[in-house]
Design a protein around this motif. Structure first.
Motif, mmCIF file in Angstrom:
data_model
loop_
_atom_site.group_PDB
_atom_site.id
_atom_site.type_symbol
_atom_site.label_atom_id
_atom_site.label_comp_id
_atom_site.label_asym_id
_atom_site.label_seq_id
_atom_site.Cartn_x
_atom_site.Cartn_y
_atom_site.Cartn_z
ATOM 1 N N LEU A 6 37.877 25.796 65.434
ATOM 2 C CA LEU A 6 38.056 26.838 66.456
ATOM 3 C C LEU A 6 37.377 28.131 66.034
ATOM 4 O O LEU A 6 36.806 28.843 66.874
ATOM 5 N N ALA A 7 37.411 28.443 64.755
ATOM 6 C CA ALA A 7 36.695 29.621 64.259
ATOM 7 C C ALA A 7 35.192 29.443 64.460
ATOM 8 O O ALA A 7 34.494 30.382 64.867
ATOM 9 N N ASP A 34 36.860 35.785 71.619
ATOM 10 C CA ASP A 34 38.079 36.415 71.112
ATOM 11 C C ASP A 34 39.295 35.508 71.263
ATOM 12 O O ASP A 34 40.134 35.425 70.364
ATOM 13 N N ALA A 35 39.382 34.828 72.404
ATOM 14 C CA ALA A 35 40.517 33.927 72.652
ATOM 15 C C ALA A 35 40.539 32.796 71.622
ATOM 16 O O ALA A 35 41.595 32.460 71.072
ATOM 17 N N SER A 41 43.363 31.681 64.315
ATOM 18 C CA SER A 41 44.098 32.398 63.274
ATOM 19 C C SER A 41 45.605 32.136 63.292
ATOM 20 O O SER A 41 46.300 32.543 62.361
ATOM 21 N N LYS A 42 46.086 31.463 64.307
ATOM 22 C CA LYS A 42 47.521 31.200 64.386
ATOM 23 C C LYS A 42 47.907 30.034 63.483
ATOM 24 O O LYS A 42 47.133 29.101 63.279
ATOM 25 N N ASP A 43 49.125 30.105 62.956
ATOM 26 C CA ASP A 43 49.615 29.011 62.118
ATOM 27 C C ASP A 43 49.834 27.737 62.936
ATOM 28 O O ASP A 43 49.569 26.647 62.460
ATOM 29 N N ARG A 44 50.311 27.925 64.122
ATOM 30 C CA ARG A 44 50.595 26.777 64.994
ATOM 31 C C ARG A 44 49.326 26.372 65.748
ATOM 32 O O ARG A 44 48.610 27.212 66.283
ATOM 33 N N LYS A 45 49.070 25.081 65.784
ATOM 34 C CA LYS A 45 47.896 24.583 66.486
ATOM 35 C C LYS A 45 48.123 24.661 67.992
ATOM 36 O O LYS A 45 49.215 24.369 68.477
ATOM 37 N N PRO A 46 47.075 25.029 68.737
ATOM 38 C CA PRO A 46 47.206 25.015 70.193
ATOM 39 C C PRO A 46 47.297 23.574 70.686
ATOM 40 O O PRO A 46 46.875 22.640 69.995
ATOM 41 N N ASP A 47 47.848 23.397 71.876
ATOM 42 C CA ASP A 47 47.986 22.037 72.395
ATOM 43 C C ASP A 47 46.719 21.595 73.131
ATOM 44 O O ASP A 47 45.803 22.386 73.365
ATOM 45 N N HIS A 48 46.706 20.311 73.484
ATOM 46 C CA HIS A 48 45.545 19.736 74.169
ATOM 47 C C HIS A 48 45.229 20.472 75.463
ATOM 48 O O HIS A 48 44.062 20.724 75.770
ATOM 49 N N GLY A 49 46.267 20.804 76.220
ATOM 50 C CA GLY A 49 46.056 21.453 77.508
ATOM 51 C C GLY A 49 45.349 22.784 77.371
ATOM 52 O O GLY A 49 44.435 23.104 78.140
ATOM 53 N N GLU A 80 31.624 21.346 71.452
ATOM 54 C CA GLU A 80 31.703 20.269 70.466
ATOM 55 C C GLU A 80 32.771 20.571 69.417
ATOM 56 O O GLU A 80 33.535 19.677 69.018
ATOM 57 N N LYS A 81 32.820 21.813 68.955
ATOM 58 C CA LYS A 81 33.813 22.195 67.945
ATOM 59 C C LYS A 81 35.225 22.100 68.506
ATOM 60 O O LYS A 81 36.151 21.667 67.798
#
Length: 92
Positions: A6-7, A34-35, A41-49, A80-81
């Motif tokens: 994501l980075a 930015d989003a 940078s968040k500890d929790r991974k974002p979800d698929h949605g 791709e990332k």
């Protein structure tokens, strides 16, 4: 902890924004960068949605705008990332 893919996607969109021909597209790509940086940078991974929505926004950028080759390449790299990151997420 950062989520490297994501980075990397964020960095690719930053590069795309610098190559954009219009202020509107430049700003839009910078916001998406930015989003993704925030998600990275968040500890929790974002979800698929959430990631699917980001990918869809980027697909729309390519479909709806007259983008130059540089912008297109950077946006595709970001997509791709995002897809690479999603491969390791549980669920869908």
């Amino acid at each position: 902890m950062t989520h490297d893919e994501l980075a990397d996607a964020s960095d690719a969109l930053k590069d795309a924004s610098e190559a954009a021909a219009t202020d509107e597209l430049r700003e839009h790509l910078h916001e998406r960068s930015d989003a993704l940086a925030t998600l990275a940078s968040k500890d929790r991974k974002p979800d698929h949605g959430r990631l699917a929505r980001e990918d869809g926004v980027l697909r729309d950028v390519l479909d709806d705008n007259d983008v130059n080759e540089d912008v297109s390449e950077h946006v595709e790299t970001a997509r791709e990332k995002i897809r690479e990151f999603r491969e390791d997420l549980p669920g869908v």
